[in-house]
Design a protein around this motif. Structure first.
Motif, mmCIF file in Angstrom:
data_model
loop_
_atom_site.group_PDB
_atom_site.id
_atom_site.type_symbol
_atom_site.label_atom_id
_atom_site.label_comp_id
_atom_site.label_asym_id
_atom_site.label_seq_id
_atom_site.Cartn_x
_atom_site.Cartn_y
_atom_site.Cartn_z
ATOM 1 N N THR A 523 27.131 -12.321 22.701
ATOM 2 C CA THR A 523 27.469 -11.090 22.013
ATOM 3 C C THR A 523 26.169 -10.474 21.651
ATOM 4 N N ARG A 525 23.652 -7.355 19.758
ATOM 5 C CA ARG A 525 23.834 -6.202 19.032
ATOM 6 C C ARG A 525 22.676 -5.383 18.909
ATOM 7 N N SER A 526 22.879 -3.917 19.250
ATOM 8 C CA SER A 526 21.789 -2.864 19.492
ATOM 9 C C SER A 526 21.289 -2.649 17.863
ATOM 10 N N GLY A 529 23.686 -0.641 15.861
ATOM 11 C CA GLY A 529 24.681 -1.597 15.348
ATOM 12 C C GLY A 529 25.759 -1.699 16.402
ATOM 13 N N GLY A 531 27.718 -3.334 19.444
ATOM 14 C CA GLY A 531 27.805 -4.610 20.036
ATOM 15 C C GLY A 531 28.455 -4.791 21.447
ATOM 16 N N THR A 533 29.958 -7.974 23.977
ATOM 17 C CA THR A 533 30.317 -9.412 24.541
ATOM 18 C C THR A 533 30.510 -9.400 25.903
ATOM 19 N N THR A 564 18.179 -4.131 12.203
ATOM 20 C CA THR A 564 19.490 -3.495 12.803
ATOM 21 C C THR A 564 20.043 -2.181 11.973
#
Length: 868
Positions: A523, A525-526, A529, A531, A533, A564
């Motif tokens: 998973t 996360r950019s 925020g 995401g 998977t 983030t």
């Protein structure tokens, strides 16, 4: 492609040579404008903006440092004689508003908005503000550094079936070939098989536009079976092959350069002393044999070398056994060798180093034979062969493997022979194979694992085989395995990782592991925020993933800790805070334009508060921050009932909308007991506990239960909670119990772009939300049980209602021609409704929407039900 013990170096080099760069979209650089030309530049900019942004919809205002701002339908423009004009479009402007505009940490915009993936971002002097497609907003530092990643793990290859390095460790500890195979392919068994004992297998060596073959140590024959012609060439001769139209063309030259194919005499009747080689065309496929083989028994032991065969090596392929067939396939020269499967083919199988213990060499020979024997009766059209010489099937290098020095080739050949039974003439009569339920097992194998083999269906899907189950494989990790991939690391760039996940950038990757210790999910996360998977096989694969050496991934580490996205919440940018009992009007009057005024949780009683331009009023949540418009009232005993007397009840139930500010305008009043709304009944005789009746003659309310310290009555009384100015916002509140006069709202969105968000406006006597300003917004809110319309709009253009429930409004019983129902619009107002619910409203028909005087209300992607 399988990754086996001798097929890893090239893949490793390729994986490590991919460069990486950052993936975040860069904010456009600001153009430098000379001070003398700023005013002219801004004038032209404003003229263009008036057209592109839909025209000005509010008077020009000033920011804190004197910078001017002008509101348009689609955003605002900020400019001054010292500041180049820039546009802040609506979505970013609303997020900027929640941070306190220029008063907060982000200050002023320094560039135009830009795209980062699907997000919209804009750089301000104090950082970056971003908005996602779903409307949620976030902030980032001005220049976040994005990481590259180090992926670490163990093992190499798909991990199904036998682990070659695991087998090496087992052999080093005294395990036999049979024990090794029956461990990894449990419950399959090793047994001799007489099937095709002396049969041949077809192996593709090369498919190319051209090919050449050179014979050494003996002679070579080239036969064209269709024409019946055979040509013999001496040692050192070369056969060159190419395509000529639809036929195979060939030239056979002696070492001296003579044409080994007889030709007609020249025109003068004399042969050239050294004529140029002549191209000949084959009638079909050519058959090539050489001395010292079963096809041409001889004391000479010739070999054939084929440049470009054995693709993982720059040296030519070298072949001792069998015979070659040359033809055309897909307009290319196709070379296929036929040789005896049980020994000649296996002698050239280069899947493990020949220096390894004999037990693991024998295990590899048996596994390789079983794999090939499953293929021998199936001719693949793509190669005109049973198997290729590459790791898509099994790596076959021919004489190079059998002739390895010093003595290693002989050791490998001895191991192969130990798995074969022969007759007195030396011809194989049986070979050991792996069988399950009377059939050849699918003996796939790979280099090593990270501690457990894998179920076949977890890698390739389909039905699993009983003998290809996950097995503990500590052997791959033991010291005796000498496994160079007991642990490994590889670098994946930011650009590559973002591409793998399909995100604008990636700041972190977390993963889960399956029972066989392989990666199950990854998973990402950019920075915004967002995401995503992926399944483990997808993440680690070479086609669309990071190309990890194996699925046994033990770590994914970012090179830097990138910040983030931090969700923008107006409560994190409070200019001032008002506690219950405090004066909101005073706080708003004292605060500057653009301030964020926060309300503590609890009950507040504002009345006709006016927010100045760009001010934001925000509670904690709409469930715990209440704007309450009721007053306390008490009962007196009156016979069997209890009476509440109040001058706020009109002496006569009105039949028209004619009432003074602050008075009730119909027969229904809003009465609460301990905060719960009571039910109005139509006559005094029907009153009981939990209900009430309005007696207009005596200007009184009769109810069935006396007031006390445990039963407290309140009645809607205050006129209006709040009026919002241009670009003002209110959110996270519950507005209840206001007795606003006819055709006004408990909340009034009067200024352009004024916004109500994440709030509840319910159980008010008149209109819930009055939205008269241009480009107003009601977002993610509940407008419910208001006496007149839930939402009214008069004159304002381009208003938006999104993600909002409008239900059970219009209960007060006004005539349908007035502001009743769910949404009522007039005077050319335009309202766009989306992703909302319009339910069980009264007085506006089945749509729950009433329009007149040229107003338009469009409803899309919403639920409309139960309206009357």
């Amino acid at each position: 492609m399988r990754k086996t013990a001798l097929a890893i170096a090239a893949a490793l080099i390729a994986a490590l040579l991919v460069p990486g760069t950052g993936a975040t979209a860069a904010a456009p650089a600001q153009a430098t404008v000379a001070a003398a030309g700023i005013n002219a530049t801004n004038k032209a900019y404003l003229a263009r903006a008036a057209k592109s942004l839909g025209g000005a919809d509010a008077a020009t205002g000033k920011l804190r440092d004197g910078t001017l701002w002008r509101s348009h339908r689609d955003g605002i423009v900020v400019y001054s004689n010292k500041r180049r004009a820039l546009t802040v479009r609506n979505a970013v402007a609303q997020a900027w508003a929640d941070t306190g505009w220029e008063n907060g940490r982000f200050g002023y915009p320094t560039g135009e908005q830009y795209k980062s993936g699907s997000d919209t971002r804009q750089t301000f002097s104090g950082g970056i503000i971003g908005v996602r497609l779903n409307g949620t907003s976030y902030w980032l530092p001005k220049a976040p550094k994005l990481p590259d990643f180090t992926v670490s793990g163990a093992g190499w290859g798909h991990g199904v079936g036998m682990s070659q390095y695991g087998a090496r460790a087992m052999a080093a500890e005294g395990k036999s070939a049979t024990s090794i195979l029956q461990y990894y392919y449990n419950p399959a068994k090793v047994t001799p098989s007489k099937t095709a004992a002396s049969g041949d297998i077809r192996v593709q060596l090369l498919k190319s536009s051209t090919a050449s073959l050179t014979v050494s140590g003996g002679r070579m024959r080239v036969t064209d079976p269709r024409s019946g012609k055979t040509y013999t060439a001496t040692a050192g001769s070369t056969l060159t092959l190419s395509r000529s139209g639809s036929q195979l063309s060939y030239v056979l030259k002696t070492p001296a350069g003579y044409d080994a194919v007889p030709r007609d005499l020249n025109k003068d009747g004399v042969r050239d002393a050294k004529p140029a080689p002549q191209a000949n065309k084959a009638a079909g496929k050519l058959r090539i044999t050489w001395e010292g083989t079963r096809a041409w028994p001889s004391a000479n032991r010739a070999t054939i070398s084929v440049p470009k065969a054995n693709a993982e090596s720059s040296a030519p392929g070298l072949y001792r056994h069998g015979a070659l067939e040359a033809g055309l396939l897909d307009d290319q020269v196709n070379l296929v060798t036929s040789l005896r499967l049980n020994d000649e083919y296996l002698y050239g199988l280069a899947e493990v180093p020949s220096s390894w213990p004999s037990a693991v060499l024998q295990a590899q020979a048996i596994a390789g034979r079983t794999y090939a024997m499953r293929k021998v009766n199936r001719l693949k059209a793509s190669c005109d062969c049973n198997v290729t010489d590459e790791v898509q099937d099994q790596k076959f290098t021919g004489w190079k493997k059998e002739n390895e020095q010093p003595g290693y080739g002989a050791k490998w050949k001895t191991a192969v022979n130990a798995t074969v039974s022969r007759n007195t003439a030396g011809v194989p009569t049986a070979g050991k194979v792996v069988m399950y339920a009377g059939r050849l097992a699918e003996t796939v194998y790979s280099s090593s694992t990270g501690g457990a083999t894998r179920n076949s269906e977890d890698v390739w899907g389909g039905a699993g085989q009983p003998y290809l189950r996950s097995r503990a494989d500590s052997w791959s990790l033991k010291k005796s395995a000498n496994n160079p991939y007991k642990s490994w690391t590889q670098r994946t760039s930011q650009r590559e990782m973002a591409k793998v996940f399909g995100l604008s950038d990636v700041v972190s990757v977390k993963f889960t592991r399956a029972k066989d210790l392989t990666i199950a999910t990854a998973t990402a996360r950019s920075s915004s925020g967002a995401g995503k998977t992926l399944k483990g096989n997808t993440f680690r694969g070479s086609a669309s993933g990071v190309g990890a050496h194996s699925a046994w991934i033990s770590g994914i580490k970012a090179s830097v800790v990138a910040p983030t996205a931090t969700a923008i919440n107006a409560r994190n940018f409070c200019t001032t805070t008002v506690k219950p009992g405090g004066n909101i009007s005073t706080a708003a009057a004292k605060a500057r334009d653009g301030a964020v005024i926060c309300l503590s949780s609890g009950t507040h009683k504002p009345n006709n508060v006016v927010l100045r331009p760009r001010q934001t009023l925000v509670g904690q949540t709409r469930s715990n921050t209440r704007l309450n418009g009721t007053i306390s009232v008490a009962t007196k005993k009156s016979g069997k009932l209890h009476r509440i007397g109040t001058a706020r009840i009109p002496a006569k139930a009105p039949t028209a909308l004619a009432c003074a500010t602050g008075s009730q305008c119909n027969t229904a009043q809003v009465l609460f007991a301990n905060g719960a709304q009571l039910t109005r009944v139509s006559s005094k005789s029907k009153v009981k506990a939990g209900t009430y009746w309005v007696d207009h003659k005596n200007r009184a309310i009769f109810t069935g239960k006396a007031s006390s310290s445990k039963n407290k009555y309140t009645m809607a009384s205050l006129t209006r909670a709040l009026t919002l100015g241009t670009w003002s916002r209110m959110g996270n509140v519950n507005v209840v119990g206001y007795a606003n006069p006819s055709n006004t709202g408990a909340v009034s969105l009067r200024g352009a772009h004024s916004t109500l968000f994440t709030s509840r406006v319910a159980v008010n006597h008149g209109i819930g939300v009055q939205s008269n300003g241009p480009s107003t917004s009601i977002i993610n809110s509940i407008v419910r049980l208001n006496g007149q319309a839930g939402i009214s709009a008069s004159g304002g253009k381009n208003s938006v209602v999104r993600g909002t429930e409008i239900s059970k409004n219009g209960w007060a019983g006004f005539r349908p021609a007035t502001f009743t129902g769910g949404i009522a619009a007039s005077n050319k107002a335009t309202v766009k409704v989306s992703a909302s619910r319009i339910l069980e409203n009264r007085g506006a028909g089945t749509r729950g929407v009433r329009t007149k005087n040229g107003a338009k209300v469009s409803v899309g992607t919403s639920t409309v039900r139960g309206n009357k």
